[in-house]
Design an enzyme around this catalytic site. Structure first.
Site, PDB file in Angstrom:
ATOM      1  N   LYS A   1       2.346  10.828 -11.793  1.00  0.00           N
ATOM      2  CA  LYS A   1       1.603  11.295 -10.613  1.00  0.00           C
ATOM      3  C   LYS A   1       2.491  11.150  -9.395  1.00  0.00           C
ATOM      4  O   LYS A   1       3.253  10.188  -9.295  1.00  0.00           O
ATOM      5  CB  LYS A   1       0.323  10.480 -10.410  1.00  0.00           C
TER       6      LYS A   1
ATOM      7  N   ASP B   1       0.493   2.918  -8.079  1.00  0.00           N
ATOM      8  CA  ASP B   1       1.337   2.110  -7.199  1.00  0.00           C
ATOM      9  C   ASP B   1       0.462   1.207  -6.327  1.00  0.00           C
ATOM     10  O   ASP B   1       0.973   0.377  -5.572  1.00  0.00           O
ATOM     11  CB  ASP B   1       2.281   2.976  -6.359  1.00  0.00           C
ATOM     12  N   SER B   2      -0.854   1.326  -6.488  1.00  0.00           N
ATOM     13  CA  SER B   2      -1.773   0.357  -5.878  1.00  0.00           C
ATOM     14  C   SER B   2      -1.475  -1.034  -6.431  1.00  0.00           C
ATOM     15  O   SER B   2      -1.926  -2.034  -5.870  1.00  0.00           O
ATOM     16  CB  SER B   2      -3.233   0.746  -6.148  1.00  0.00           C
TER      17      SER B   2
ATOM     18  N   GLU C   1       2.458  11.878  -4.902  1.00  0.00           N
ATOM     19  CA  GLU C   1       1.573  12.088  -3.760  1.00  0.00           C
ATOM     20  C   GLU C   1       2.063  13.227  -2.869  1.00  0.00           C
ATOM     21  O   GLU C   1       3.259  13.445  -2.718  1.00  0.00           O
ATOM     22  CB  GLU C   1       1.488  10.805  -2.919  1.00  0.00           C
TER      23      GLU C   1
ATOM     24  N   ASP D   1       2.421   6.282 -11.930  1.00  0.00           N
ATOM     25  CA  ASP D   1       2.578   6.699 -10.537  1.00  0.00           C
ATOM     26  C   ASP D   1       4.051   6.602 -10.135  1.00  0.00           C
ATOM     27  O   ASP D   1       4.702   5.589 -10.423  1.00  0.00           O
ATOM     28  CB  ASP D   1       1.778   5.725  -9.655  1.00  0.00           C
TER      29      ASP D   1
ATOM     30  N   GLU E   1      -8.330  12.204  -2.671  1.00  0.00           N
ATOM     31  CA  GLU E   1      -8.698  10.861  -2.192  1.00  0.00           C
ATOM     32  C   GLU E   1      -9.236  10.907  -0.767  1.00  0.00           C
ATOM     33  O   GLU E   1      -8.610  11.476   0.138  1.00  0.00           O
ATOM     34  CB  GLU E   1      -7.485   9.914  -2.251  1.00  0.00           C
TER      35      GLU E   1
HETATM   36  O1  KIV Z   1      -2.248   4.053  -6.923  1.00  0.00           O
HETATM   37  C1  KIV Z   1      -3.426   4.294  -7.183  1.00  0.00           C
HETATM   38  O2  KIV Z   1      -4.188   3.416  -7.620  1.00  0.00           O
HETATM   39  C2  KIV Z   1      -3.911   5.657  -6.979  1.00  0.00           C
HETATM   40  C3  KIV Z   1      -5.352   5.918  -7.254  1.00  0.00           C
HETATM   41  C4  KIV Z   1      -6.152   5.460  -6.100  1.00  0.00           C
HETATM   42  C5  KIV Z   1      -5.624   7.342  -7.568  1.00  0.00           C
HETATM   43  O3  KIV Z   1      -3.173   6.498  -6.598  1.00  0.00           O
END
Ligand code: KIV
Length: 300
Positions: A132, A63-64, A134, A102, A202
């Site tokens: 994934k 989600d970055s 969080e 994500d 992280e």
């Molecule tokens: O969204 C992302 O890029 C991440 C990584 C930093 C692990 O969660």
């Protein structure tokens, strides 16, 4: 729901893979053997091709994307619909790395049912093989357990969790007191207990990772968590310098593509303005007889 096929069909421009696709047992085997696990983020077809060509083990459609490709200043605004578009593009460019999607902020917090629904969409509509999420508190662990129960592998993420960075006091390293580090340990173990196949640590002190690693049985991928973790992940745009500024302390930059892109586009603009582009080598030709006939036609 879209019915776009998600098969890993031959992709034009991508050579046939000379290695086996990454699987969860292979990942565990890498941990057991102490072989470093490589993970990178990707958000589109070219970044997926770069990850495939480099032979990385895991690709995360992070989600970055909110900050790297969509221009937001935080990860919270990115929508599930955005993530699905990006993940489908990545899927088309990947063969062998395990593809992890994500779950964006707001797409899994409300209930276990909401989390399962979102995870199913990432799998069915984008071809992700895992998701994934969080956080390792009670709610996140419950969501992870529910998604795993629905048959979808889950990667957990503890330490600095950008989706809740406001609650964490900002984008800064976590686990810098004994109490905070021990909370991260409890969260990691709760996610492992919930059935996660791997974790991201992280932005936590290396010495904290050193203490936590012996407690965790599943692969741990670090980002700003020191060398003790089983693998490392970096954000594609950070490692290739497709950004302004250096980024977080833990980033190692392997290229400066933003500068390359800026000078490429500036050179094109200069060529157009000075009429150096297009040259004869960029232009199509026509048989002179056809041209003469055209001229006659235009006169008539
Ligand atoms: O969204 C992302 O890029 C991440 C990584 C930093 C692990 O969660």
């Amino acid at each position: 729901m879209s019915s776009e096929p998600t098969v890993q069909a031959p992709v034009e421009g991508i050579p046939p893979a000379h290695r086996l696709p990454m699987t969860l047992p292979l990942l565990m085997e890498k941990k057991r053997l102490g072989e470093p696990i490589v993970m990178v983020t990707a958000y589109d077809f070219p970044s997926a091709r770069a990850a495939e060509a480099a032979g990385v083990d895991l690709v995360l459609v992070g989600d970055s994307a909110a900050t790297t490709v969509l221009g937001y200043s935080a990860t919270t605004p990115v929508e599930l619909a955005d993530m699905l578009v990006l993940a489908r593009a990545v899927r088309r460019g990947l063969r062998t790395p395990l593809l992890i999607g994500d779950l964006p902020f707001g797409s899994y917090e409300i209930s276990d049912e909401q989390a399962i629904t979102t995870a199913l969409r990432m799998v069915k509509e984008a071809g992700c093989e895992a998701v994934k999420l969080e956080g390792g508190g009670e709610a996140s662990a419950s969501r992870a357990r529910a998604i795993v129960g629905a048959g979808i592998p889950v990667m957990g993420h503890v330490g600095l969790t950008p989706q809740t960075s406001t609650a964490l006091g900002g984008w800064k390293a976590q686990g810098r007191t004994a109490a905070a580090a021990s909370r991260i340990a409890s969260e990691a173990l709760a996610l492992q207990d919930a059935g996660c196949f791997a974790l991201v640590f992280e932005a936590i002190p290396s010495a904290v990772s050193d203490k936590l690693m012996p407690l965790v049985e599943i692969p741990v991928i670090g980002i700003g968590a020191g060398p003790a973790t089983d693998g490392q992940v970096l954000v594609f745009h950070d490692l290739l310098g497709i950004r302004d500024g250096l980024g977080p302390r833990f980033v190692k930059r392997y290229a400066n593509l933003q500068q390359e892109m800026n000078s490429g586009v500036a050179a094109f603009a200069e060529d157009v303005r000075s009429r150096r582009y297009p040259g004869p080598e960029h232009s199509y030709k026509i048989d002179p007889n056809e041209l003469a006939e055209l001229q006659a036609l235009l006169r008539s």
